[in-house]
Design a protein around this motif. Structure first.
Motif: not given
Length: 219
Positions: A31-38, A118-126, A131-138
């Motif tokens: 949630g702080r760093d996003g997926y790529s930077r974490a 975490l959602v803010r980071q997901i939207n930024a890195e969508a 896509k299957d990860l995004l679909d599973a989240w939804q």
């Protein structure tokens, strides 16, 4: 054997407790760093465990991220289902009940602040996430709650309290009208609005919703 003057060693944490510490820390770091930077190192430091311990529980960063996203989304959707049940199981005054529903719905932005970070980071890195990860989240989170809200609106229509030929679409309209301005102006909960502002937005949204979906007088 420990003497009376020596502190007893701290008990070792069990597997379930360590896993919980890891996922809780991962939610904070992602949630702080996003997926790529974490990094796994940062998550291990936040959780107070070794990187080896993380890999004993999760095969890698992607699996950990997937797990955190789905578990976090599930917690929020559980809370939203409870809100729907409390406010729509027995409607006494439709406008009042929808306003209180809307207020509790948008309150999730602050009640579950770590999730919406975490959602803010997901939207930024969508664009860079599978896509299957995004679909599973939804499916686990937002879509699950929307399906239930649509079911309840269908029941209200059957009771003659709403005119909603497409209850699922009505649910989408409701959430947009009561929640989108609060979400956008608070930057997904990063900068919460004053309660009076939130109430004004939600109330106006419900009134607009009812102009479209209130039951029509019998002819």
């Amino acid at each position: 054997m420990t003497s009376r003057n020596e502190a007893a060693p701290a008990p070792r944490r069990g597997l379930a407790e360590k896993r919980q510490a890891i996922t809780r820390a991962a939610r904070t770091v992602f949630g702080r760093d996003g997926y790529s930077r974490a990094s796994i190192d940062a998550i291990a430091a936040e959780a107070g465990v070794s990187t080896r311990t993380i890999y004993n529980h999760f095969a890698g960063k992607e699996l950990l991220f997937r797990t955190v996203v789905q578990e976090s989304a599930g917690e929020v959707s559980d809370a939203q289902l409870d809100v729907i049940e409390r406010h729509l199981a027995k409607v006494t005054d439709l406008e009042t009940d929808l306003v209180t529903l809307g207020l509790d719905w948008v309150a999730a932005l602050t009640t579950f602040a770590d999730h919406f970070a975490l959602v803010r980071q997901i939207n930024a890195e969508a664009a860079h996430l599978p896509k299957d990860l995004l679909d599973a989240w939804q499916a686990t989170g937002p879509r699950r709650a929307m399906i239930e809200l649509g079911i309840r609106f269908g029941e209200l229509a059957d009771q003659g309290l709403m005119d909603a030929p497409d209850p699922a679409r009505a649910a989408q309209h409701f959430v947009l009208l009561v929640g989108s301005e609060v979400t956008q102006r608070s930057y997904w909960g990063a900068h919460p609005l004053a309660p009076s502002e939130t109430e004004e937005i939600v109330t106006a949204g419900v009134q607009a919703f009812l102009r479209a979906y209130a039951a029509r007088p019998a002819r």
